[in-house]
Design a protein around this motif. Structure first.
Motif, PDB file in Angstrom:
ATOM      1  N   HIS A  80       0.848  -1.190   0.000  1.00  0.00           N
ATOM      2  CA  HIS A  80       0.000   0.000   0.000  1.00  0.00           C
ATOM      3  C   HIS A  80       0.886   1.242   0.000  1.00  0.00           C
ATOM      4  CE1 HIS A  80      -3.395   2.397   2.264  1.00  0.00           C
ATOM      5  NE2 HIS A  80      -3.292   2.740   0.983  1.00  0.00           N
ATOM      6  N   THR A  81       0.625   2.177  -0.934  1.00  0.00           N
ATOM      7  CA  THR A  81       1.479   3.360  -1.070  1.00  0.00           C
ATOM      8  C   THR A  81       0.737   4.687  -0.930  1.00  0.00           C
ATOM      9  OG1 THR A  81       1.189   3.389  -3.478  1.00  0.00           O
ATOM     10  CG2 THR A  81       3.081   2.156  -2.600  1.00  0.00           C
ATOM     11  N   GLY A  82      -0.552   4.758  -1.330  1.00  0.00           N
ATOM     12  CA  GLY A  82      -1.205   6.063  -1.327  1.00  0.00           C
ATOM     13  C   GLY A  82      -2.691   5.971  -1.606  1.00  0.00           C
ATOM     14  N   VAL A  83      -3.290   7.146  -1.850  1.00  0.00           N
ATOM     15  CA  VAL A  83      -4.732   7.250  -2.097  1.00  0.00           C
ATOM     16  C   VAL A  83      -5.000   8.323  -3.148  1.00  0.00           C
ATOM     17  CG1 VAL A  83      -5.343   6.554   0.259  1.00  0.00           C
ATOM     18  CG2 VAL A  83      -5.082   8.995  -0.286  1.00  0.00           C
ATOM     19  N   THR A  84      -6.196   8.273  -3.715  1.00  0.00           N
ATOM     20  CA  THR A  84      -6.757   9.383  -4.487  1.00  0.00           C
ATOM     21  C   THR A  84      -8.079   9.760  -3.835  1.00  0.00           C
ATOM     22  OG1 THR A  84      -5.770   8.707  -6.589  1.00  0.00           O
ATOM     23  CG2 THR A  84      -7.691  10.149  -6.697  1.00  0.00           C
ATOM     24  N   VAL A  85      -8.241  11.039  -3.532  1.00  0.00           N
ATOM     25  CA  VAL A  85      -9.445  11.532  -2.869  1.00  0.00           C
ATOM     26  C   VAL A  85     -10.191  12.453  -3.833  1.00  0.00           C
ATOM     27  CG1 VAL A  85     -10.344  12.939  -0.965  1.00  0.00           C
ATOM     28  CG2 VAL A  85      -8.452  11.345  -0.571  1.00  0.00           C
ATOM     29  N   ILE A  86     -11.487  12.220  -3.989  1.00  0.00           N
ATOM     30  CA  ILE A  86     -12.358  13.034  -4.837  1.00  0.00           C
ATOM     31  C   ILE A  86     -13.524  13.509  -3.971  1.00  0.00           C
ATOM     32  CG2 ILE A  86     -13.769  13.141  -6.916  1.00  0.00           C
ATOM     33  CD1 ILE A  86     -10.880  12.571  -7.575  1.00  0.00           C
ATOM     34  N   GLU A  87     -13.696  14.815  -3.877  1.00  0.00           N
ATOM     35  CA  GLU A  87     -14.786  15.379  -3.086  1.00  0.00           C
ATOM     36  C   GLU A  87     -15.672  16.230  -3.989  1.00  0.00           C
ATOM     37  OE1 GLU A  87     -13.157  17.448   0.261  1.00  0.00           O
ATOM     38  OE2 GLU A  87     -12.190  15.662   1.099  1.00  0.00           O
ATOM     39  N   LEU A  88     -16.963  15.932  -3.995  1.00  0.00           N
ATOM     40  CA  LEU A  88     -17.916  16.625  -4.856  1.00  0.00           C
ATOM     41  C   LEU A  88     -18.679  17.686  -4.072  1.00  0.00           C
ATOM     42  CD1 LEU A  88     -17.343  13.966  -6.445  1.00  0.00           C
ATOM     43  CD2 LEU A  88     -19.698  14.069  -7.243  1.00  0.00           C
ATOM     44  N   ALA A  89     -19.056  18.744  -4.768  1.00  0.00           N
ATOM     45  CA  ALA A  89     -19.910  19.768  -4.168  1.00  0.00           C
ATOM     46  C   ALA A  89     -21.290  19.188  -3.920  1.00  0.00           C
ATOM     47  CB  ALA A  89     -19.995  20.993  -5.067  1.00  0.00           C
ATOM     48  N   ALA A  90     -21.927  19.641  -2.836  1.00  0.00           N
ATOM     49  CA  ALA A  90     -23.272  19.181  -2.529  1.00  0.00           C
ATOM     50  C   ALA A  90     -24.231  19.593  -3.637  1.00  0.00           C
ATOM     51  CB  ALA A  90     -23.730  19.755  -1.199  1.00  0.00           C
ATOM     52  N   LEU A  91     -25.195  18.760  -3.882  1.00  0.00           N
ATOM     53  CA  LEU A  91     -26.209  19.081  -4.890  1.00  0.00           C
ATOM     54  C   LEU A  91     -27.113  20.195  -4.391  1.00  0.00           C
ATOM     55  CD1 LEU A  91     -27.214  15.458  -5.920  1.00  0.00           C
ATOM     56  CD2 LEU A  91     -25.964  17.093  -7.333  1.00  0.00           C
ATOM     57  N   PRO A  92     -27.577  21.062  -5.282  1.00  0.00           N
ATOM     58  CA  PRO A  92     -28.536  22.089  -4.847  1.00  0.00           C
ATOM     59  C   PRO A  92     -29.839  21.431  -4.415  1.00  0.00           C
ATOM     60  CG  PRO A  92     -28.373  22.033  -7.242  1.00  0.00           C
ATOM     61  CD  PRO A  92     -27.299  21.126  -6.720  1.00  0.00           C
TER      62      PRO A  92
END
Length: 523
Positions: free
Chosen positions: A340-352
């Motif tokens: 295990h070496t790392g991560v990718t993080v994706i954060e989305l804006a809340a929907l209206p």
């Protein structure tokens, strides 16, 4: 008798003049040659797994490749140990489990966006095909099957990699343009037909499998990490190199934006303690992402997976892209022989928030009538209990404006000469609409223009771009490649003309010198 010695006049040595001319040409030829490859050419970075580099901004980076195909012997299915304890154990539900779809990172990104496509999450335009009632299936193989190649068996999923004949697609798409077999560096479209425009799949925007666009072999995607274990936010520096390399995390953002949603944060990061360095992404950071309802892409050596749950003190639940089951691994440990070496993080804006329901029109209350007296007003037949009500059905109208293709008017220009970029914009929605279209040069925003397109129609948009510095410049319109142009001090035709003039001048000088020497000899 004395011997007379007659001095024989020396003949001019033509070779001396030829050597002088060659030296002169060697001195001037560098001016005529095209601008060379930059010092940060990523060709020297290439490795099947990880290479280090210093980018143009002085950052120490590590570039990972993810070329690992599914192993012959896969890991056994496993679930998180129970029971569920708030704060110590959590698992996200309705997370797709895909088998390997033309690359592990693209598959992991497809599972992540397929999770957000579920009705409970609300980002329902991630997948817009006909399967499963328009909702991304949790099992890709059940809907689209597999395709067998000599080197690997690939699952099919149009959210990950579009393929003609799959999901009702009638035209060439990602697999047709870029795929031959695992680790191949041949793009079938190259020099044969025009590649499709980036549209409906994660692998398009991440550069997966694309040798000529992003220097990836089949099955591979590039991932950039800071060498000090800090987050690498939305990295685009590799796109300024020649050939360009795209960071897969940035590509995930581009795909999500193409579906009409906003990404508030996206980054790659090494795990805590990686390389013996402080900092890094921790198990507690992972727990916080899962608690917030966000899956995390897990990086191991040469491979990517999707994390969707945890159980204290250090166990995480994953889909490993090799089957449709759940699996577990130790945070910071080894999975199927890969560290295990790392991560990718994706954060989305809340929907209206959804619009409020339409206010119903109140039904008039009839005035009571005394049948013996009457009202003195005309009688309205059909009113009251015997009347018929009318129900109005609302039709949802959407705008779906996309950049379909882009091209350049010139490939080689001199400094300051403008190059025209033409983009074909199409509206696949049901109503007329407008969109801001962005031009990128070497990964940086150049300019933005607005355009209005009628529903079911297309329109063209043109940009002009110029550069004063010699070099290679890669041009994209909303993530769709338009090609690249080169700025040179002299065009090839100019170089040939100057070379011819210099050669003629050299020959004239040599001739004049020879004539002068002959006149001196006969004088």
């Amino acid at each position: 008798m004395g011997i007379q010695i007659r001095k024989i006049p020396r003949r001019p040595c033509i070779m001396r003049y030829i050597v002088a001319l060659i030296i002169f040409m060697l001195l001037i030829c560098p001016v005529l040659l095209p601008y060379g490859a930059r010092a940060d050419d990523p060709g020297k970075w290439y490795s099947p797994y990880t290479q280090t580099l210093v980018d143009k901004d002085g950052r120490n980076l590590e570039v990972d490749s993810t070329p690992m195909k599914p192993p012959a012997v896969k890991m056994a299915a496993a679930n998180l140990p129970g029971p569920v304890t708030p704060g110590a154990t959590a698992t996200l539900t309705n997370v797709p489990a895909f088998n390997w779809v033309y690359g592990c990172y693209a598959t992991s990104a497809g599972m992540l966006t397929g999770y957000y496509d579920q009705p409970a999450q609300g980002y329902t335009n991630m997948y817009a095909g006909p399967a499963n009632g328009g909702v991304c299936p949790l099992n890709n193989e059940a809907y689209w099957g597999n395709t067998v190649y000599p080197g690997v068996t690939c699952g099919e999923c149009p959210l990950v990699a579009t393929h003609v004949g799959k999901d009702g697609l009638a035209t060439k798409a990602h697999v047709d343009d870029y795929w031959v077999d695992v680790n191949s560096t041949v793009d079938p479209y190259w020099g044969v037909w025009i590649q499709h425009a980036y549209e409906d799949c994660t692998a398009d925007y991440m550069g997966t499998n694309q040798k000529h666009n992003w220097n990836n072999a089949d099955g591979s995607t590039w991932l950039y990490n800071n060498g000090d274990n800090s987050p690498t936010y939305d990295y685009t520096g590799g796109e300024t190199a020649s050939p360009p390399w795209r960071d897969g995390c940035h590509g995930v953002k581009l795909f999500i934006e193409s579906r009409g949603y906003t990404v508030t944060s996206n980054y790659n990061q090494r795990i805590s303690g990686y390389g013996g360095l402080p900092g890094g992404f921790t198990y507690d950071n992972f727990k916080a992402q899962i608690t917030a309802g966000r899956p995390v892409i897990i990086q191991v050596v040469g491979h990517s997976m999707l994390g969707y749950g945890y159980s204290d003190p250090d166990t995480i639940a994953i889909h490993d892209t090799w089957d449709h089951s759940g699996h577990i691994m130790t945070w910071g440990g080894v999975y199927s022989g890969m560290q295990h070496t790392g991560v990718t993080v994706i954060e989305l804006a809340a929907l209206p928030p959804p619009p409020p329901p339409p206010t119903p029109t109140p039904t008039p209350t009839p005035t009571p009538v005394n049948p013996l007296i009457g009202t003195g007003a005309p009688t309205s037949h059909g009113a009251g209990a015997g009347s018929t009500s009318t129900t109005t059905t609302q039709t949802v109208s959407i705008t779906n404006i996309q950049t379909q293709s882009a091209s350049l008017a010139a490939k080689t220009v001199t400094p300051g000469t403008p190059v025209t970029v033409t983009a074909d914009i199409i509206n696949k929605g049901t109503v007329n609409g407008s969109k801001k279209v962005t031009l990128y040069v070497n990964g940086q925003v150049e300019t933005t223009q607005g355009i209005t397109v009628n529903s079911g129609s297309s329109a063209q948009l043109t940009f002009n771009v110029s550069r004063s510095e010699p070099g290679d410049y890669n041009v994209y319109v909303d993530g769709v490649p338009a090609g690249s142009f080169k700025v040179v001090l002299f065009r090839e035709s100019d170089g040939i003309l100057i070379f011819s003039i210099v050669m003629l001048a050299g020959a004239f000088i040599v001739g004049m010198v020879m004539l002068w020497r002959r006149q001196q000899r006969t004088a």
